[in-house]
Design a protein around this motif. Structure first.
Motif, PDB file in Angstrom:
ATOM      1  N   LEU A   6     -21.389   5.705  29.383  1.00 29.71           N
ATOM      2  CA  LEU A   6     -21.322   4.727  30.463  1.00 29.71           C
ATOM      3  C   LEU A   6     -19.947   4.752  31.120  1.00 29.71           C
ATOM      4  CD1 LEU A   6     -22.622   2.403  32.052  1.00 29.71           C
ATOM      5  CD2 LEU A   6     -21.853   0.843  30.254  1.00 29.71           C
ATOM      6  N   PHE A   7     -18.882   4.804  30.294  1.00 31.06           N
ATOM      7  CA  PHE A   7     -17.519   4.892  30.833  1.00 31.06           C
ATOM      8  C   PHE A   7     -17.377   6.130  31.716  1.00 31.06           C
ATOM      9  CE2 PHE A   7     -15.528   2.481  26.982  1.00 31.06           C
ATOM     10  CZ  PHE A   7     -16.094   1.307  27.451  1.00 31.06           C
ATOM     11  N   ASP A   8     -17.866   7.264  31.206  1.00 28.19           N
ATOM     12  CA  ASP A   8     -17.722   8.530  31.930  1.00 28.19           C
ATOM     13  C   ASP A   8     -18.490   8.495  33.254  1.00 28.19           C
ATOM     14  OD1 ASP A   8     -16.223   9.420  29.815  1.00 28.19           O
ATOM     15  OD2 ASP A   8     -17.843  10.579  28.897  1.00 28.19           O
ATOM     16  N   SER A   9     -19.693   7.906  33.244  1.00 21.97           N
ATOM     17  CA  SER A   9     -20.502   7.868  34.468  1.00 21.97           C
ATOM     18  C   SER A   9     -19.853   7.024  35.555  1.00 21.97           C
ATOM     19  CB  SER A   9     -21.899   7.323  34.149  1.00 21.97           C
ATOM     20  OG  SER A   9     -21.846   5.945  33.814  1.00 21.97           O
ATOM     21  N   ASP A  16     -16.484   6.802  35.802  1.00 21.70           N
ATOM     22  CA  ASP A  16     -15.127   7.345  35.993  1.00 21.70           C
ATOM     23  C   ASP A  16     -14.057   6.305  35.666  1.00 21.70           C
ATOM     24  OD1 ASP A  16     -16.065   9.865  36.857  1.00 21.70           O
ATOM     25  OD2 ASP A  16     -16.329   9.113  38.904  1.00 21.70           O
ATOM     26  N   LEU A  17     -14.274   5.553  34.602  1.00 22.69           N
ATOM     27  CA  LEU A  17     -13.290   4.550  34.204  1.00 22.69           C
ATOM     28  C   LEU A  17     -12.041   5.196  33.633  1.00 22.69           C
ATOM     29  CD1 LEU A  17     -15.383   1.740  32.463  1.00 22.69           C
ATOM     30  CD2 LEU A  17     -14.502   1.790  34.785  1.00 22.69           C
ATOM     31  N   THR A  18     -10.913   4.546  33.882  1.00 26.11           N
ATOM     32  CA  THR A  18      -9.642   5.026  33.332  1.00 26.11           C
ATOM     33  C   THR A  18      -8.959   3.897  32.582  1.00 26.11           C
ATOM     34  OG1 THR A  18      -8.483   4.474  35.389  1.00 26.11           O
ATOM     35  CG2 THR A  18      -9.332   6.730  35.159  1.00 26.11           C
ATOM     36  N   ASP A  19      -8.056   4.246  31.674  1.00 26.44           N
ATOM     37  CA  ASP A  19      -7.307   3.231  30.936  1.00 26.44           C
ATOM     38  C   ASP A  19      -6.039   2.859  31.696  1.00 26.44           C
ATOM     39  OD1 ASP A  19      -5.497   5.296  30.514  1.00 26.44           O
ATOM     40  OD2 ASP A  19      -6.148   5.669  28.448  1.00 26.44           O
ATOM     41  N   GLU A  20      -5.164   2.102  31.046  1.00 24.71           N
ATOM     42  CA  GLU A  20      -3.961   1.609  31.689  1.00 24.71           C
ATOM     43  C   GLU A  20      -3.020   2.735  32.122  1.00 24.71           C
ATOM     44  OE1 GLU A  20      -5.014   0.709  28.638  1.00 24.71           O
ATOM     45  OE2 GLU A  20      -6.066  -1.091  29.300  1.00 24.71           O
ATOM     46  N   SER A  21      -3.143   3.880  31.456  1.00 23.18           N
ATOM     47  CA  SER A  21      -2.279   5.024  31.773  1.00 23.18           C
ATOM     48  C   SER A  21      -2.912   5.978  32.778  1.00 23.18           C
ATOM     49  CB  SER A  21      -1.933   5.786  30.481  1.00 23.18           C
ATOM     50  OG  SER A  21      -1.294   4.941  29.545  1.00 23.18           O
ATOM     51  N   GLY A  22      -4.116   5.672  33.244  1.00 20.47           N
ATOM     52  CA  GLY A  22      -4.783   6.534  34.198  1.00 20.47           C
ATOM     53  C   GLY A  22      -5.622   7.625  33.562  1.00 20.47           C
ATOM     54  N   ASN A  23      -5.696   7.633  32.253  1.00 22.19           N
ATOM     55  CA  ASN A  23      -6.504   8.624  31.552  1.00 22.19           C
ATOM     56  C   ASN A  23      -7.952   8.144  31.436  1.00 22.19           C
ATOM     57  OD1 ASN A  23      -4.227  10.327  31.014  1.00 22.19           O
ATOM     58  ND2 ASN A  23      -3.637   8.911  29.355  1.00 22.19           N
ATOM     59  N   PRO A  24      -8.898   9.069  31.239  1.00 23.45           N
ATOM     60  CA  PRO A  24     -10.294   8.640  31.079  1.00 23.45           C
ATOM     61  C   PRO A  24     -10.441   7.618  29.959  1.00 23.45           C
ATOM     62  CG  PRO A  24     -10.183  11.006  31.375  1.00 23.45           C
ATOM     63  CD  PRO A  24      -8.760  10.540  31.222  1.00 23.45           C
ATOM     64  N   LYS A  36     -11.707   5.638  26.886  1.00 19.62           N
ATOM     65  CA  LYS A  36     -12.379   6.034  25.648  1.00 19.62           C
ATOM     66  C   LYS A  36     -12.822   4.796  24.878  1.00 19.62           C
ATOM     67  CE  LYS A  36     -11.604  10.433  26.297  1.00 19.62           C
ATOM     68  NZ  LYS A  36     -12.721  11.366  26.624  1.00 19.62           N
ATOM     69  N   THR A  37     -13.817   4.965  24.035  1.00 19.89           N
ATOM     70  CA  THR A  37     -14.215   3.889  23.134  1.00 19.89           C
ATOM     71  C   THR A  37     -13.156   3.718  22.051  1.00 19.89           C
ATOM     72  OG1 THR A  37     -15.511   5.452  21.839  1.00 19.89           O
ATOM     73  CG2 THR A  37     -16.685   4.200  23.521  1.00 19.89           C
ATOM     74  N   PRO A  38     -13.094   2.569  21.390  1.00 22.25           N
ATOM     75  CA  PRO A  38     -12.056   2.357  20.375  1.00 22.25           C
ATOM     76  C   PRO A  38     -12.228   3.269  19.164  1.00 22.25           C
ATOM     77  CG  PRO A  38     -13.652   0.560  20.352  1.00 22.25           C
ATOM     78  CD  PRO A  38     -13.960   1.383  21.546  1.00 22.25           C
TER      79      PRO A  38
END
Length: 447
Positions: free
Chosen positions: A381-384, A386-394, A396-398
């Motif tokens: 779901l994250f990948d579909s 195109d979510l990114t984290d605080e650093s701009g990276n894709p 990821k789940t915990p």
């Protein structure tokens, strides 16, 4: 007997009962009479009062409440023939002439039984065996089918908090929500419990007047923890169980508001007996009580796990009001993350059906509790998106061992924008020391 023969016999029986008045001689071949009374049941004993006596051993005059009129209760008689009466008053001192055979008699309050009502609803059923030349006396005892739920606010609670949302759920996608906008002098709500409801979940979020911080508490009420029970050894909440929730004073730790005292009582309808129901908190491995996750106030100690949620969300699919751009849950585990579980309950049956088919990682996991750690369905779901984290990276789940994780609840907008209703997201967080906290955010979606 062939179908057309059965229809013919039934038609003849109906015709004969229509032609013969209740005053006629009931010695006529194949007929008898039913004398009917409808009454509302009043509990006479409780399990703790006397375990060897049931109300069935008392005559109707003692088991009925004469203060509740049943004259307007409709009556249905089903058996060899079927008869309906608009109200029980039609049958007062007027026996009904019926063909011999077995019958089931039902009666209830006027109207239909609904999930939430402003008045009690009674219903009952009795069996009868009509014999030739005999008048069968039948008593239909109607019991309360729904349960009054009442919420009371302590003055100290009102002095401490400016706004609040109280949610009561019974585990069957049914929820009852109270807010400060409903006022504080509330009348009871008559609630229809689902099947086998052994626990009632109570979630509250409140904003303090002094600092504006959000405090959350979550408790469970177990029917089996009541010191007495009207309905024998039934561990489930049922019609006639009156529940009173008392929102008390705030819990203060080192000068900071960290929780809310909640107590509960259950009493048995038309009986003055009131008993306590335990308010249950989860416990950690050392037997200490665990707090609940919270907003800015904090319901746990700083070295334990914390679930920090935004305030409850309400928005319209039409965009007025619009959904907040982001809705993040901050999961803090200074000792290291062991498990993070998200569970969704909803009052929208279509959304529930969609969740039952959605694989996170197994179909229906979000309805029972989906583990976020390493969840492939959530990662997809994250990948579909195109979510990114605080650093701009894709995004990821915990992973196990993390000390802080931001869970983007707004990823579920893709589902919520299709389904109106009240949706509860419960997050349960466990750290490496086995300590667990949980908290719930409610999202209300309108058209």
């Amino acid at each position: 007997m062939k179908l057309n023969q059965f229809i013919l016999v039934n038609a003849i029986a109906i015709s004969m009962t229509a032609c013969i008045s209740s005053e006629d001689d009931i010695s006529i071949e194949g007929f008898g009479k039913m004398s009917l009374e409808v009454a509302v049941h009043e509990p006479l004993t409780t399990k703790a009062a006397n375990q060897n006596i049931s109300t069935a051993e008392f005559p109707i005059s003692k088991a009925a409440n004469p203060n509740i009129s049943t004259e307007e209760f409709p009556v249905s008689i089903v058996g060899a023939v079927s008869k309906t009466f608009n109200n029980a008053a039609e049958l007062k001192d007027k026996p009904v002439l019926l063909p011999i055979g077995a019958y089931v008699v039902t009666s209830h309050s006027p109207g239909e039984l609904e999930q939430q009502m402003s008045a009690p609803y009674y219903k009952g059923q009795a069996s009868a065996n009509i014999q030739k030349g005999i008048t069968e006396n039948i008593n239909v005892i109607c019991k309360m089918a729904n349960s009054p739920i009442e919420v009371k606010y302590d003055q100290e609670f009102l002095s401490t908090f400016s706004t609040w949302t109280l949610t009561i759920t019974d585990g069957n996608e049914n929820s009852l929500v109270y807010t400060n906008e409903d006022g504080v002098n509330l009348t009871p709500v008559y609630w229809l419990f689902g099947e086998d409801v052994e626990a009632i979940k109570v979630t509250i979020k409140a904003t303090t007047r002094s600092t504006g911080s959000t405090i959350s508490d979550y408790v469970e009420l177990l029917k089996s923890s009541a010191t007495e029970s009207y309905d024998g050894d039934n561990k489930s909440f049922a019609g006639g169980d009156k529940i009173v929730l008392n929102l008390g004073k705030a819990t203060v730790t080192e000068g900071t508001v960290t929780g809310i005292e909640i107590s509960a009582n259950v009493s048995f309808t038309m009986n003055d007996q009131t008993v306590n129901v335990d308010v249950l908190w989860d416990q950690d491995k050392d037997g200490n009580e665990e707090g609940e996750g919270s907003g800015e106030g904090g319901g746990t100690t700083t070295d334990g796990p914390q679930v920090i949620l935004p305030s409850d969300i309400s928005y319209s699919i039409s965009g007025n009001p619009a959904a907040p751009a982001t809705a993040n849950a901050t999961l803090k585990t200074p000792a290291g993350l062991q498990s993070a579980i998200v569970k969704i309950t909803t009052d929208n049956k279509d959304f529930q059906a969609t969740l039952a088919e959605a694989a996170f990682d197994t179909p229906g996991a979000l309805l029972t509790g989906a583990e976020l750690v390493g969840n492939k369905g959530m990662q997809d779901l994250f990948d579909s998106m195109d979510l990114t984290d605080e650093s701009g990276n894709p995004k990821k789940t915990p992973v196990v061992g993390e000390t802080e994780y931001i869970f983007p609840l707004h990823t579920f907008y893709i589902f919520l924008n299709l389904f109106t209703g009240v949706h509860h997201f419960e997050i349960t967080l466990t750290d490496a020391n086995g300590k667990t906290v949980k908290d719930t955010i409610t999202m209300t979606i309108t058209e």
